[in-house]
Design an enzyme around this catalytic site. Structure first.
Site, PDB file in Angstrom:
ATOM      1  N   LYS A   1      -1.238  -5.749   5.395  1.00 16.71           N
ATOM      2  CA  LYS A   1      -0.147  -5.446   4.470  1.00 16.71           C
ATOM      3  C   LYS A   1      -0.475  -4.149   3.752  1.00 16.71           C
ATOM      4  CE  LYS A   1       2.394  -7.320   0.492  1.00 16.71           C
ATOM      5  NZ  LYS A   1       2.520  -8.469  -0.425  1.00 16.71           N
TER       6      LYS A   1
ATOM      7  N   LYS B   1       2.977  -5.852   7.755  1.00 17.47           N
ATOM      8  CA  LYS B   1       4.017  -5.499   6.785  1.00 17.47           C
ATOM      9  C   LYS B   1       3.716  -4.115   6.195  1.00 17.47           C
ATOM     10  CE  LYS B   1       6.197  -7.073   2.480  1.00 17.47           C
ATOM     11  NZ  LYS B   1       6.181  -8.057   1.370  1.00 17.47           N
TER      12      LYS B   1
END
Length: 327
Positions: free
Chosen positions: A199, A252
């Site tokens: 992420k 992400k």
């Protein structure tokens, strides 16, 4: 001229579909749902056209709307009735996600995945317990090991409420191991973990922070989310999560990091998820409103690119619209 190979032969209608290499199905998609304990009615999210915060009493109806499009899985994000320094409403038995999960699993066939983090629940908006005087010194950050205990409590509380999968998103070192241990000890060894393994500290999260009321009150998240410049580090992060027991690996954002999705696909056999985040969604809507792009065509092309890169699952705000087109 005599061409032995003519690739265009396979691009004719009827043949083109037969040789298509990448397919996208509604069952590949996960729809985010925002449940808000502070409101009694649906509230439009201005920066994310077509999406709303819904009160707990509307959570089942909202999920049924998702199911009608053919999408079978939802990710729940909660906006609590109150916040404090430790984010204690995140693991409360009567918390917003816990209550919504109980209702949705009891009244629908949806697969319920829950976001395990603290940023929506803390007064400071960071993903854990912050160091003393952090508001006065941007070099200070979240206390890693102290935060693990809280993430464990959140995950167990979600499993107790009926969540069928938990998704830790805080990028806390050791979070998968802590959550796996907590779930197993509480008797939820069959609940899988979809870890946000890579992420990034991205500029594409802006609309989500409006939607989930989770923007940091001070500083930023660069001390615990990944540097967008780093790819090798992502592979190390993924390796650690795999060793700790992650069942699904999340990247992400999605579109700016398709190289990371591809690298993970080539190295690991685990299912891979990619989060087509709020900024990616909002920018296509903005371009469409200007008349510069066709919204549905560019959304579909974007999701196909994520699948082509190697993702098995896509968490996307386009889930419902695209699923209806795929039906």
């Amino acid at each position: 001229m005599n061409f032995t190979e003519r690739p265009r032969r396979l691009r004719r209608d009827g043949i083109r579909e037969l040789v298509s290499e990448t397919t996208l199905d509604a069952t590949d998609l996960i729809a985010p749902v925002f449940v808000d304990a502070t409101t009694g009615e649906r509230v439009e999210i201005e920066s994310m056209p077509g999406h709303e915060r819904v009160p707990i009493d509307e959570s089942v109806a909202r999920v049924r709307e998702v199911l009608e499009t053919g999408v079978g899985a939802v990710m729940l994000f909660g906006i609590p009735e109150s916040k404090d320094e430790r984010g204690s409403r995140a693991w409360a038995e009567d918390g917003v996600v816990q209550e919504a999960t109980r209702r949705i699993t009891a009244e629908t066939d949806a697969t319920v995945i829950t976001d395990v983090c603290l940023c929506e629940y803390t007064e400071h908006g960071h993903c854990g317990i912050v160091e003393d005087e952090a508001a006065d010194d941007p070099r200070l950050t979240v206390k890693n090991d102290e935060t693990l205990d809280l993430l464990q409590k959140i995950a167990v509380s979600h499993a107790e409420a009926g969540a069928e999968m938990v998704a830790p998103s805080s990028m806390t070192d050791g979070m998968v191991e802590a959550i796996r241990t907590g779930l197993d000890e509480a008797g939820y060894s069959d609940v899988p973990i979809m870890s946000y393994a890579a992420k990034y500290e991205s500029a594409f999260y802006g609309p989500f922070r409006d939607a989930a009321d989770g923007a940091p009150a001070f500083g930023d998240r660069r001390h615990y989310q990944m540097d967008p410049a780093n790819a090798r580090e992502a592979m190390h992060e993924v390796e650690l999560d795999v060793e700790q027991g992650a069942d699904i690996l999340m990247v992400k954002p999605a579109l700016p990091y398709l190289d990371i999705v591809r690298d993970i696909r080539e190295e690991y056999d685990h299912p891979i998820a990619a989060y087509n985040v709020s900024g990616e969604y909002a920018m296509l809507h903005a371009a469409s409103e200007k008349g510069w792009l066709d919204l549905r065509e560019t959304a579909l092309e974007s999701l196909l690119s994520i699948k082509r890169a190697g993702a098995d699952l896509i968490l996307t705000y386009f889930a419902e619209d695209i699923a209806e087109d795929l039906a």
